[in-house]
Design a protein around this motif. Structure first.
Motif, PDB file in Angstrom:
ATOM      1  N   MET A 149       0.893  -1.175  -0.022  1.00  0.00           N
ATOM      2  CA  MET A 149       0.051   0.000  -0.012  1.00  0.00           C
ATOM      3  C   MET A 149       0.921   1.379  -0.031  1.00  0.00           C
ATOM      4  SD  MET A 149      -3.254   0.811   2.339  1.00  0.00           S
ATOM      5  CE  MET A 149      -4.152   2.321   2.244  1.00  0.00           C
ATOM      6  N   ALA A 150       0.629   2.212  -1.001  1.00  0.00           N
ATOM      7  CA  ALA A 150       1.376   3.497  -0.961  1.00  0.00           C
ATOM      8  C   ALA A 150       1.168   4.239   0.436  1.00  0.00           C
ATOM      9  CB  ALA A 150       0.662   4.156  -2.077  1.00  0.00           C
ATOM     10  N   LYS A 151       2.300   4.982   0.754  1.00  0.00           N
ATOM     11  CA  LYS A 151       2.393   5.906   1.975  1.00  0.00           C
ATOM     12  C   LYS A 151       1.289   6.929   1.741  1.00  0.00           C
ATOM     13  CE  LYS A 151       6.429   7.255   4.446  1.00  0.00           C
ATOM     14  NZ  LYS A 151       7.733   7.720   4.212  1.00  0.00           N
ATOM     15  N   PHE A 152       1.193   7.553   0.615  1.00  0.00           N
ATOM     16  CA  PHE A 152       0.655   8.607   0.153  1.00  0.00           C
ATOM     17  C   PHE A 152      -0.704   8.274  -0.324  1.00  0.00           C
ATOM     18  CE2 PHE A 152       4.955  10.014   0.298  1.00  0.00           C
ATOM     19  CZ  PHE A 152       4.841  10.852   1.661  1.00  0.00           C
ATOM     20  N   ARG A 153      -0.562   8.077  -1.638  1.00  0.00           N
ATOM     21  CA  ARG A 153      -1.725   7.566  -2.518  1.00  0.00           C
ATOM     22  C   ARG A 153      -1.024   6.967  -3.855  1.00  0.00           C
ATOM     23  NH1 ARG A 153      -2.466  10.487  -7.028  1.00  0.00           N
ATOM     24  NH2 ARG A 153      -2.164  12.739  -7.138  1.00  0.00           N
ATOM     25  N   ARG A 154      -1.601   6.066  -4.433  1.00  0.00           N
ATOM     26  CA  ARG A 154      -1.427   5.486  -5.759  1.00  0.00           C
ATOM     27  C   ARG A 154      -1.514   6.527  -6.745  1.00  0.00           C
ATOM     28  NH1 ARG A 154      -4.056   0.465  -6.437  1.00  0.00           N
ATOM     29  NH2 ARG A 154      -2.342  -0.341  -4.760  1.00  0.00           N
ATOM     30  N   LEU A 155      -0.368   6.554  -7.699  1.00  0.00           N
ATOM     31  CA  LEU A 155      -0.561   7.655  -8.760  1.00  0.00           C
ATOM     32  C   LEU A 155      -1.731   7.049  -9.681  1.00  0.00           C
ATOM     33  CD1 LEU A 155       3.251   8.423  -9.493  1.00  0.00           C
ATOM     34  CD2 LEU A 155       1.428   9.814  -8.430  1.00  0.00           C
ATOM     35  N   ARG A 156      -2.569   8.309 -10.222  1.00  0.00           N
ATOM     36  CA  ARG A 156      -3.518   7.858 -11.252  1.00  0.00           C
ATOM     37  C   ARG A 156      -2.692   7.315 -12.592  1.00  0.00           C
ATOM     38  NH1 ARG A 156      -4.973  12.744  -9.518  1.00  0.00           N
ATOM     39  NH2 ARG A 156      -4.556  13.582 -11.611  1.00  0.00           N
ATOM     40  N   GLU A 215      10.632   8.207 -16.105  1.00  0.00           N
ATOM     41  CA  GLU A 215      10.774   7.817 -14.869  1.00  0.00           C
ATOM     42  C   GLU A 215      10.524   6.464 -13.952  1.00  0.00           C
ATOM     43  OE1 GLU A 215       9.394  10.466 -16.066  1.00  0.00           O
ATOM     44  OE2 GLU A 215      10.634  12.134 -15.546  1.00  0.00           O
ATOM     45  N   PHE A 216       9.311   6.029 -14.583  1.00  0.00           N
ATOM     46  CA  PHE A 216       9.050   4.607 -14.239  1.00  0.00           C
ATOM     47  C   PHE A 216       9.807   3.685 -14.671  1.00  0.00           C
ATOM     48  CE2 PHE A 216       5.877   1.061 -14.085  1.00  0.00           C
ATOM     49  CZ  PHE A 216       5.917   0.725 -12.795  1.00  0.00           C
ATOM     50  N   VAL A 217      10.330   3.789 -15.916  1.00  0.00           N
ATOM     51  CA  VAL A 217      11.373   2.760 -16.404  1.00  0.00           C
ATOM     52  C   VAL A 217      12.534   2.747 -15.718  1.00  0.00           C
ATOM     53  CG1 VAL A 217      12.654   2.193 -18.444  1.00  0.00           C
ATOM     54  CG2 VAL A 217       9.919   2.531 -18.833  1.00  0.00           C
ATOM     55  N   ARG A 218      12.974   3.895 -15.350  1.00  0.00           N
ATOM     56  CA  ARG A 218      14.290   4.171 -14.752  1.00  0.00           C
ATOM     57  C   ARG A 218      14.303   3.544 -13.162  1.00  0.00           C
ATOM     58  NH1 ARG A 218      15.254   9.166 -17.375  1.00  0.00           N
ATOM     59  NH2 ARG A 218      14.079  10.239 -15.759  1.00  0.00           N
ATOM     60  N   PHE A 219      13.055   3.791 -12.447  1.00  0.00           N
ATOM     61  CA  PHE A 219      12.538   3.226 -11.266  1.00  0.00           C
ATOM     62  C   PHE A 219      12.923   1.580 -11.460  1.00  0.00           C
ATOM     63  CE2 PHE A 219       9.524   1.206  -8.615  1.00  0.00           C
ATOM     64  CZ  PHE A 219       9.714   1.601  -7.379  1.00  0.00           C
ATOM     65  N   ASP A 275       2.911   1.498  -6.454  1.00  0.00           N
ATOM     66  CA  ASP A 275       2.874   2.029  -4.972  1.00  0.00           C
ATOM     67  C   ASP A 275       4.085   2.634  -4.490  1.00  0.00           C
ATOM     68  OD1 ASP A 275      -0.019   1.721  -4.851  1.00  0.00           O
ATOM     69  OD2 ASP A 275       0.222   0.129  -3.430  1.00  0.00           O
ATOM     70  N   ARG A 276       5.219   1.968  -4.645  1.00  0.00           N
ATOM     71  CA  ARG A 276       6.469   2.314  -4.208  1.00  0.00           C
ATOM     72  C   ARG A 276       7.094   3.323  -5.121  1.00  0.00           C
ATOM     73  NH1 ARG A 276       9.072  -3.340  -4.208  1.00  0.00           N
ATOM     74  NH2 ARG A 276      10.784  -2.498  -5.186  1.00  0.00           N
ATOM     75  N   PHE A 277       6.623   3.277  -6.355  1.00  0.00           N
ATOM     76  CA  PHE A 277       7.136   4.369  -7.254  1.00  0.00           C
ATOM     77  C   PHE A 277       6.515   5.624  -7.148  1.00  0.00           C
ATOM     78  CE2 PHE A 277       6.375   6.658 -11.506  1.00  0.00           C
ATOM     79  CZ  PHE A 277       7.615   7.046 -11.543  1.00  0.00           C
ATOM     80  N   ASP A 299       5.324   6.592  -4.221  1.00  0.00           N
ATOM     81  CA  ASP A 299       5.943   7.094  -2.961  1.00  0.00           C
ATOM     82  C   ASP A 299       6.948   8.036  -3.066  1.00  0.00           C
ATOM     83  OD1 ASP A 299       3.715   6.140  -1.317  1.00  0.00           O
ATOM     84  OD2 ASP A 299       4.931   4.490  -0.605  1.00  0.00           O
ATOM     85  N   VAL A 300       7.881   7.187  -4.039  1.00  0.00           N
ATOM     86  CA  VAL A 300       9.208   8.234  -4.451  1.00  0.00           C
ATOM     87  C   VAL A 300       8.906   9.391  -5.045  1.00  0.00           C
ATOM     88  CG1 VAL A 300      11.092   8.088  -6.096  1.00  0.00           C
ATOM     89  CG2 VAL A 300      10.614   5.999  -4.558  1.00  0.00           C
ATOM     90  N   VAL A 301       7.970   9.365  -6.036  1.00  0.00           N
ATOM     91  CA  VAL A 301       7.496  10.607  -6.792  1.00  0.00           C
ATOM     92  C   VAL A 301       7.008  11.574  -5.796  1.00  0.00           C
ATOM     93  CG1 VAL A 301       6.027  11.457  -8.405  1.00  0.00           C
ATOM     94  CG2 VAL A 301       7.357   9.520  -9.049  1.00  0.00           C
ATOM     95  N   LEU A 302       6.190  11.301  -4.926  1.00  0.00           N
ATOM     96  CA  LEU A 302       5.258  12.105  -4.077  1.00  0.00           C
ATOM     97  C   LEU A 302       6.102  12.709  -2.853  1.00  0.00           C
ATOM     98  CD1 LEU A 302       1.826  10.617  -4.036  1.00  0.00           C
ATOM     99  CD2 LEU A 302       2.343  12.663  -5.059  1.00  0.00           C
ATOM    100  N   THR A 303       7.128  11.947  -2.390  1.00  0.00           N
ATOM    101  CA  THR A 303       8.071  12.127  -1.441  1.00  0.00           C
ATOM    102  C   THR A 303       8.803  13.310  -2.136  1.00  0.00           C
ATOM    103  OG1 THR A 303       7.874  10.009  -0.245  1.00  0.00           O
ATOM    104  CG2 THR A 303       9.903  11.690   0.040  1.00  0.00           C
ATOM    105  N   LYS A 304       9.652  13.107  -3.331  1.00  0.00           N
ATOM    106  CA  LYS A 304      10.057  14.148  -4.063  1.00  0.00           C
ATOM    107  C   LYS A 304       9.418  15.488  -4.008  1.00  0.00           C
ATOM    108  CE  LYS A 304      13.294  15.001  -7.685  1.00  0.00           C
ATOM    109  NZ  LYS A 304      14.031  14.654  -8.677  1.00  0.00           N
ATOM    110  N   THR A 305       8.305  15.281  -4.707  1.00  0.00           N
ATOM    111  CA  THR A 305       7.437  16.552  -4.724  1.00  0.00           C
ATOM    112  C   THR A 305       7.215  17.293  -3.395  1.00  0.00           C
ATOM    113  OG1 THR A 305       6.477  15.197  -6.718  1.00  0.00           O
ATOM    114  CG2 THR A 305       5.076  17.309  -5.783  1.00  0.00           C
TER     115      THR A 305
END
Length: 164
Positions: free
Chosen positions: A1-8, A18-22, A49-51, A53-59
């Motif tokens: 489960m995502a820490k914040f929310r799952r990206l749409r 960015e997802f490919v790099r992840f 979900d992990r991706f 979290d990475v994106v939202l944490t950075k944002t």
């Protein structure tokens, strides 16, 4: 489960590179990911979900100020290392004027300066009970927008400096 929310899906599509790099950083090749899509949808959701979290944490780490505006109220949340400060104002309820009636911040400033008795000033401080990023996310999800230090923000902050 995502820490914040799952990206749409539309958000994920915009972040495809960015997802490919992840995935590459997770040692997951394009072929491996295709297999995951077919054979393990739960793992696919966990990766998203992990991706997310990475994106939202950075944002969220780049957000310093959030603004919450209603017809009668404007509040700024300024985020610091260990706490958040709230500064704002509300128009008295009996007033027929609403904030959306003003075309630009200068008109709001002029109205406040000319009608100080029609303004209630709001101030508060809160120590974070959770990680800073989670606190920012919760405020952001509560009808707030990312703000910058514009003329109205500085005007509100200066008013509190004078009131202190």
């Amino acid at each position: 489960m995502a820490k914040f929310r799952r990206l749409r899906m539309d958000e994920l599509e915009k972040l495809e590179k960015e997802f490919v790099r992840f995935l590459a950083a997770q040692s997951i090749t394009a072929t491996d990911y295709q297999k995951i899509l077919i054979s393990d949808p739960q793992k696919q959701l966990e990766l998203i979900d992990r991706f997310s979290d990475v994106v939202l944490t950075k944002t969220l780490s780049n957000i310093k100020i959030l603004e919450q505006k209603t017809p009668k109220r404007l509040v700024y949340y300024t985020f610091f290392e260990h706490h958040v400060e709230l500064h704002g104002f509300e128009l008295v309820e009996s007033l027929d004027t609403n904030l959306p009636d003003f075309r630009d911040p200068e008109q709001i400033i002029l109205f406040i300066n000319n009608n100080p008795l029609l303004i209630n000033w709001l101030k508060g401080t809160k120590i974070y009970r959770k990680e800073k990023y989670l606190e920012i996310f919760e405020v952001l999800e509560n009808n707030c927008l990312i703000a910058r230090e514009d003329a109205l923000y500085h005007f509100v902050m200066q008013k509190f400096d004078k009131l202190s």
